[in-house]
Scaffold this motif. Structure first.
Motif, PDB file in Angstrom:
ATOM      1  N   ARG A  77       0.822  -1.215   0.000  1.00 46.50           N
ATOM      2  CA  ARG A  77       0.000   0.000   0.000  1.00 46.50           C
ATOM      3  C   ARG A  77       0.858   1.267   0.000  1.00 46.50           C
ATOM      4  O   ARG A  77       0.557   2.242  -0.669  1.00 46.50           O
ATOM      5  N   ARG A  78       1.956   1.266   0.741  1.00 44.67           N
ATOM      6  CA  ARG A  78       2.849   2.430   0.773  1.00 44.67           C
ATOM      7  C   ARG A  78       3.448   2.667  -0.613  1.00 44.67           C
ATOM      8  O   ARG A  78       3.460   3.786  -1.123  1.00 44.67           O
ATOM      9  N   GLN A  79       3.940   1.598  -1.233  1.00 40.22           N
ATOM     10  CA  GLN A  79       4.515   1.717  -2.575  1.00 40.22           C
ATOM     11  C   GLN A  79       3.468   2.182  -3.582  1.00 40.22           C
ATOM     12  O   GLN A  79       3.781   2.959  -4.490  1.00 40.22           O
ATOM     13  N   VAL A  85       1.993   8.712  -7.438  1.00 41.78           N
ATOM     14  CA  VAL A  85       2.516  10.083  -7.459  1.00 41.78           C
ATOM     15  C   VAL A  85       3.700  10.174  -8.424  1.00 41.78           C
ATOM     16  O   VAL A  85       3.794  11.101  -9.231  1.00 41.78           O
ATOM     17  N   ASP A  86       4.601   9.194  -8.367  1.00 39.09           N
ATOM     18  CA  ASP A  86       5.793   9.214  -9.210  1.00 39.09           C
ATOM     19  C   ASP A  86       5.453   9.132 -10.693  1.00 39.09           C
ATOM     20  O   ASP A  86       6.019   9.874 -11.505  1.00 39.09           O
ATOM     21  N   ILE A  91       5.271  12.246 -15.972  1.00 41.89           N
ATOM     22  CA  ILE A  91       4.575  12.740 -17.172  1.00 41.89           C
ATOM     23  C   ILE A  91       4.100  14.182 -16.971  1.00 41.89           C
ATOM     24  O   ILE A  91       3.194  14.645 -17.644  1.00 41.89           O
ATOM     25  N   HIS A  92       4.725  14.858 -16.006  1.00 41.92           N
ATOM     26  CA  HIS A  92       4.532  16.285 -15.771  1.00 41.92           C
ATOM     27  C   HIS A  92       3.195  16.654 -15.145  1.00 41.92           C
ATOM     28  O   HIS A  92       2.680  17.747 -15.379  1.00 41.92           O
ATOM     29  N   GLY A  93       2.660  15.769 -14.324  1.00 38.21           N
ATOM     30  CA  GLY A  93       1.532  16.115 -13.465  1.00 38.21           C
ATOM     31  C   GLY A  93       2.086  16.551 -12.120  1.00 38.21           C
ATOM     32  O   GLY A  93       3.283  16.409 -11.851  1.00 38.21           O
ATOM     33  N   PHE A 132      -4.757   4.556 -12.491  1.00 37.31           N
ATOM     34  CA  PHE A 132      -4.747   4.406 -11.034  1.00 37.31           C
ATOM     35  C   PHE A 132      -5.497   3.148 -10.619  1.00 37.31           C
ATOM     36  O   PHE A 132      -5.032   2.381  -9.786  1.00 37.31           O
ATOM     37  N   GLY A 133      -6.676   2.932 -11.195  1.00 39.40           N
ATOM     38  CA  GLY A 133      -7.496   1.781 -10.829  1.00 39.40           C
ATOM     39  C   GLY A 133      -6.831   0.461 -11.156  1.00 39.40           C
ATOM     40  O   GLY A 133      -6.841  -0.476 -10.346  1.00 39.40           O
TER      41      GLY A 133
END
Length: 184
Positions: A77-79, A85-86, A91-93, A132-133
């Motif tokens: 879950r931490r990863q 986020v990474d 991709i510049h978000g 994400f999903g």
């Protein structure tokens, strides 16, 4: 009558002019126009469905890349939060974790990877939802993603909730995702 045509400008002059066009801008505009054409032809819901297919495939590929790089079978879950986020940073978000517990991860975002090209193209948000999903479901067994606020819809920032327990997904607007080996 001569078949010889004289050039409008000397060769090489075009390469030096200021035209805001390079690969990244071209590809983002291409995606904007494709999503807009889909939205116009088949409607927002169907366009979102088509983009969801691409997002799911991208999510599987990205998940595989991170798992290989981290040398793990599944992200913990931490990863998971760190990877989501990474990948957006790469991709510049500008995604960050706003809240996190065993049931959910809430992300904020102030910069869309599509830049201004996302304005008025909410179907493009299915890329985030599905990437994400797919990654969250593969690592945690289940995920539901709720796009509470999006830059595409005119909000100043995005708020994306990734739910990690089926009981928490009953809220409207959550799209569910399942681990591939748990389906069928």
């Amino acid at each position: 009558m001569s078949d010889h045509h004289s050039p409008v400008s000397p060769p090489g002059d075009v390469a030096g002019i200021s035209v805001p066009l390079e690969r990244d801008v071209f590809l983002r505009r291409l995606l904007r126009e494709l999503s807009g054409a889909l939205e116009d032809v088949v409607g927002l819901e169907e366009a979102s469905g088509y983009i969801s297919l691409v997002g799911a495939a991208m999510g599987e590929h990205i998940n595989d890349e991170y798992r290989r790089a981290l040398v793990v079978e599944r992200l913990d879950r931490r990863q998971l939060g760190e990877v989501l986020v990474d990948l957006k940073r790469r991709i510049h978000g500008d995604f960050s974790i706003l809240e996190e517990d065993e049931n959910q991860i809430v992300f904020g975002n102030t910069t869309c990877p599509f830049g201004d090209f996302v304005q008025g193209r909410p179907s493009l948000c299915m890329m985030t939802s599905n990437v994400f999903g797919a990654i969250a479901a593969e690592s945690q067994g289940y995920a539901a993603v709720r796009l509470e606020r999006t830059i595409a819809a005119g909000d100043p920032a995005c708020r994306v909730v990734v739910l990690l327990r089926p009981a928490d997904a009953a809220t409207p607007g959550a799209r569910e995702y399942f681990r591939r080996d748990d389906v069928g």
